[in-house]
Scaffold this motif. Structure first.
Motif, PDB file in Angstrom:
ATOM      1  N   VAL A 103       0.835  -1.206   0.000  1.00  0.00           N
ATOM      2  CA  VAL A 103       0.000   0.000   0.000  1.00  0.00           C
ATOM      3  C   VAL A 103       0.871   1.258   0.000  1.00  0.00           C
ATOM      4  O   VAL A 103       0.498   2.277  -0.604  1.00  0.00           O
ATOM      5  N   GLU A 104       2.028   1.209   0.656  1.00  0.00           N
ATOM      6  CA  GLU A 104       2.950   2.352   0.638  1.00  0.00           C
ATOM      7  C   GLU A 104       3.570   2.515  -0.744  1.00  0.00           C
ATOM      8  O   GLU A 104       3.784   3.644  -1.212  1.00  0.00           O
ATOM      9  N   VAL A 105       3.881   1.390  -1.388  1.00  0.00           N
ATOM     10  CA  VAL A 105       4.414   1.448  -2.752  1.00  0.00           C
ATOM     11  C   VAL A 105       3.359   2.020  -3.699  1.00  0.00           C
ATOM     12  O   VAL A 105       3.664   2.826  -4.581  1.00  0.00           O
ATOM     13  N   GLN A 106       2.121   1.615  -3.517  1.00  0.00           N
ATOM     14  CA  GLN A 106       1.043   2.155  -4.344  1.00  0.00           C
ATOM     15  C   GLN A 106       0.939   3.674  -4.198  1.00  0.00           C
ATOM     16  O   GLN A 106       0.777   4.396  -5.193  1.00  0.00           O
ATOM     17  N   ARG A 107       1.052   4.156  -2.971  1.00  0.00           N
ATOM     18  CA  ARG A 107       0.955   5.605  -2.758  1.00  0.00           C
ATOM     19  C   ARG A 107       2.122   6.340  -3.392  1.00  0.00           C
ATOM     20  O   ARG A 107       1.954   7.422  -3.968  1.00  0.00           O
ATOM     21  N   LEU A 108       3.331   5.757  -3.302  1.00  0.00           N
ATOM     22  CA  LEU A 108       4.506   6.350  -3.942  1.00  0.00           C
ATOM     23  C   LEU A 108       4.301   6.500  -5.449  1.00  0.00           C
ATOM     24  O   LEU A 108       4.531   7.572  -6.026  1.00  0.00           O
ATOM     25  N   TRP A 109       3.872   5.396  -6.066  1.00  0.00           N
ATOM     26  CA  TRP A 109       3.763   5.398  -7.522  1.00  0.00           C
ATOM     27  C   TRP A 109       2.494   6.086  -8.011  1.00  0.00           C
ATOM     28  O   TRP A 109       2.457   6.573  -9.141  1.00  0.00           O
ATOM     29  N   GLN A 110       1.490   6.189  -7.169  1.00  0.00           N
ATOM     30  CA  GLN A 110       0.333   6.997  -7.537  1.00  0.00           C
ATOM     31  C   GLN A 110       0.766   8.443  -7.781  1.00  0.00           C
ATOM     32  O   GLN A 110       0.323   9.087  -8.741  1.00  0.00           O
ATOM     33  N   GLU A 111       1.650   8.919  -6.922  1.00  0.00           N
ATOM     34  CA  GLU A 111       2.145  10.288  -7.093  1.00  0.00           C
ATOM     35  C   GLU A 111       3.032  10.407  -8.321  1.00  0.00           C
ATOM     36  O   GLU A 111       2.912  11.361  -9.097  1.00  0.00           O
ATOM     37  N   ILE A 112       3.918   9.435  -8.532  1.00  0.00           N
ATOM     38  CA  ILE A 112       4.822   9.488  -9.683  1.00  0.00           C
ATOM     39  C   ILE A 112       4.040   9.460 -10.987  1.00  0.00           C
ATOM     40  O   ILE A 112       4.338  10.216 -11.931  1.00  0.00           O
ATOM     41  N   TYR A 113       3.014   8.616 -11.053  1.00  0.00           N
ATOM     42  CA  TYR A 113       2.200   8.518 -12.274  1.00  0.00           C
ATOM     43  C   TYR A 113       1.073   9.550 -12.325  1.00  0.00           C
ATOM     44  O   TYR A 113       0.367   9.629 -13.329  1.00  0.00           O
ATOM     45  N   ASP A 114       0.893  10.314 -11.239  1.00  0.00           N
ATOM     46  CA  ASP A 114      -0.222  11.262 -11.137  1.00  0.00           C
ATOM     47  C   ASP A 114      -1.545  10.552 -11.421  1.00  0.00           C
ATOM     48  O   ASP A 114      -2.373  11.026 -12.211  1.00  0.00           O
ATOM     49  N   LEU A 115      -1.731   9.421 -10.747  1.00  0.00           N
ATOM     50  CA  LEU A 115      -2.960   8.656 -10.924  1.00  0.00           C
ATOM     51  C   LEU A 115      -4.113   9.340 -10.191  1.00  0.00           C
ATOM     52  O   LEU A 115      -3.903  10.022  -9.182  1.00  0.00           O
ATOM     53  N   LEU A 264       5.651  -0.832 -13.382  1.00  0.00           N
ATOM     54  CA  LEU A 264       5.115  -0.547 -12.053  1.00  0.00           C
ATOM     55  C   LEU A 264       3.635  -0.213 -12.076  1.00  0.00           C
ATOM     56  O   LEU A 264       2.886  -0.579 -11.165  1.00  0.00           O
ATOM     57  N   GLN A 265       3.150   0.445 -13.132  1.00  0.00           N
ATOM     58  CA  GLN A 265       1.725   0.787 -13.160  1.00  0.00           C
ATOM     59  C   GLN A 265       0.848  -0.456 -13.313  1.00  0.00           C
ATOM     60  O   GLN A 265      -0.320  -0.445 -12.910  1.00  0.00           O
ATOM     61  N   VAL A 266       1.406  -1.517 -13.878  1.00  0.00           N
ATOM     62  CA  VAL A 266       0.697  -2.793 -13.967  1.00  0.00           C
ATOM     63  C   VAL A 266       0.830  -3.562 -12.651  1.00  0.00           C
ATOM     64  O   VAL A 266      -0.136  -4.126 -12.136  1.00  0.00           O
ATOM     65  N   ASN A 267       2.026  -3.543 -12.084  1.00  0.00           N
ATOM     66  CA  ASN A 267       2.305  -4.387 -10.929  1.00  0.00           C
ATOM     67  C   ASN A 267       1.735  -3.845  -9.628  1.00  0.00           C
ATOM     68  O   ASN A 267       1.486  -4.617  -8.697  1.00  0.00           O
ATOM     69  N   ILE A 268       1.507  -2.530  -9.534  1.00  0.00           N
ATOM     70  CA  ILE A 268       0.818  -2.021  -8.340  1.00  0.00           C
ATOM     71  C   ILE A 268      -0.686  -2.265  -8.434  1.00  0.00           C
ATOM     72  O   ILE A 268      -1.431  -1.961  -7.495  1.00  0.00           O
ATOM     73  N   CYS A 269      -1.115  -2.830  -9.555  1.00  0.00           N
ATOM     74  CA  CYS A 269      -2.522  -3.233  -9.732  1.00  0.00           C
ATOM     75  C   CYS A 269      -2.666  -4.746  -9.713  1.00  0.00           C
ATOM     76  O   CYS A 269      -3.630  -5.296 -10.263  1.00  0.00           O
ATOM     77  N   GLY A 270      -1.720  -5.441  -9.122  1.00  0.00           N
ATOM     78  CA  GLY A 270      -1.818  -6.894  -9.013  1.00  0.00           C
ATOM     79  C   GLY A 270      -1.614  -7.609 -10.334  1.00  0.00           C
ATOM     80  O   GLY A 270      -2.107  -8.728 -10.522  1.00  0.00           O
ATOM     81  N   GLY A 271      -0.884  -6.986 -11.275  1.00  0.00           N
ATOM     82  CA  GLY A 271      -0.641  -7.600 -12.571  1.00  0.00           C
ATOM     83  C   GLY A 271      -1.775  -7.393 -13.561  1.00  0.00           C
ATOM     84  O   GLY A 271      -1.803  -8.051 -14.605  1.00  0.00           O
ATOM     85  N   ARG A 272      -2.688  -6.499 -13.254  1.00  0.00           N
ATOM     86  CA  ARG A 272      -3.791  -6.227 -14.178  1.00  0.00           C
ATOM     87  C   ARG A 272      -3.388  -5.134 -15.156  1.00  0.00           C
ATOM     88  O   ARG A 272      -2.901  -4.074 -14.754  1.00  0.00           O
ATOM     89  N   LEU A 273      -3.627  -5.367 -16.429  1.00  0.00           N
ATOM     90  CA  LEU A 273      -3.357  -4.357 -17.444  1.00  0.00           C
ATOM     91  C   LEU A 273      -4.371  -3.218 -17.322  1.00  0.00           C
ATOM     92  O   LEU A 273      -5.457  -3.393 -16.754  1.00  0.00           O
TER      93      LEU A 273
END
Length: 297
Positions: A103-115, A264-273
């Motif tokens: 969940v911390e990794v998701q928050r990090l990459w949410q910011e990087i990708y501006d999700l 990373l944008q795929v893998n922080i979603c559990g491998g979902r495209l």
């Protein structure tokens, strides 16, 4: 109760040459239940093509040996390949799992990708999030989860009887240790994680997540506690301070993995495209200049 020797799991490795990744099927020989660890979803960044050849080879192995998939496990969100966990869950119905600090990794990459705020950073893309010390079964085998941060915030080691799946903490001894310069990485934490792994029982088999076949030697992905203590290229005559200094100097010289922003944008979603748009197309999101100015290669 069965002895440790009698509970020795069967381990089969599947090497993906494109990413130098090793995927595993670990099987309880009594029940024929198995777990799939760190599966790869094929991706060609030049054409944007995806395929399931690597994951399908694992499924063929499962079918050929009469196995039942009990778990689909990732050790961490990978920076060099897409996870096939989502695909394999759809094919087998088995639950997916990863370390809880994802969940911390998701928050990090949410910011990087501006999700968008609608992106879920609660780990709900997996069926189970593991904490340090959690246990779960693969058939009659007992699995213990060790939190092993350093390479990433949420990296975990799966200890299955006498086998430990150590992801990107330790490579084969001639290749040393994992880099720690990704967002959330930490060399001091990696040092501590390595010491915990090397404190496992002496007969523990260690299975690494990558092999780069240095010098053209044959593929290898299994080592022992003693081999790592005696011969790991990055641990010789090292204390924690020297190790952290070595990793920092080495990591400054390493280019980023070619797929890190793709994967990373795929893998922080559990491998979902990514979801398809109204025309049935999928798109990746690539932020520019988001990772500083690492060396180019």
């Amino acid at each position: 109760m069965s002895s440790r020797a009698n509970m020795r799991p069967e381990v089969t490795g599947f090497h993906d040459a494109r990413t130098s990744s090793v995927q595993y099927v670990v099987t309880d020989p009594a029940s024929r239940q198995c777990a799939i660890i760190d599966p790869v979803l094929d991706y060609d960044e030049k054409s944007g093509s995806t395929a399931t050849r690597s994951a399908d080879a694992i499924l063929e192995h499962v079918q050929a040996h009469g196995l039942k998939v009990a778990w689909i496990l990732d050790t961490h969100p990978h920076a060099d390949h897409f996870s096939a966990a989502g695909y394999l869950k759809g094919m087998t119905g088995a639950p997916t799992a990863i370390g809880g600090r994802v969940v911390e990794v998701q928050r990090l990459w949410q910011e990087i990708y501006d999700l968008p705020d609608s992106f879920r950073t609660d780990g709900s893309q997996w069926d189970r999030l593991f904490e340090d010390g959690d246990r779960f079964p693969i058939g009659d085998l007992d699995v213990r989860v060790m939190h092993s941060p350093g390479h990433t915030l949420c990296s975990v080691t799966y200890v299955v009887a006498d086998a430990a799946f150590i992801h990107d903490t330790l490579f084969m001894p001639d290749s040393g240790t994992a880099r720690t310069d990704f967002p959330g990485g930490d060399a001091a934490q990696l040092w501590q994680s390595i010491q915990t792994i090397l404190a496992l029982p002496a007969d523990t088999r260690l299975f690494t997540g990558h092999d780069y076949e240095p010098g053209g030697r044959p593929l290898a992905f299994q080592s022992s506690i003693e081999e790592q203590k005696r011969g790991n290229a990055h641990l010789q005559m090292c204390d924690e301070v020297a190790f952290v200094d070595m990793r920092a100097a080495r990591d400054r010289m390493l280019p980023m993995p070619r797929l890190i922003l793709h994967a990373l944008q795929v893998n922080i979603c559990g491998g979902r495209l990514p979801e398809r748009d109204e025309k049935g197309r999928r798109f990746l999101r690539i932020p520019l200049d988001a990772l500083g100015t690492p060396p180019w290669a």
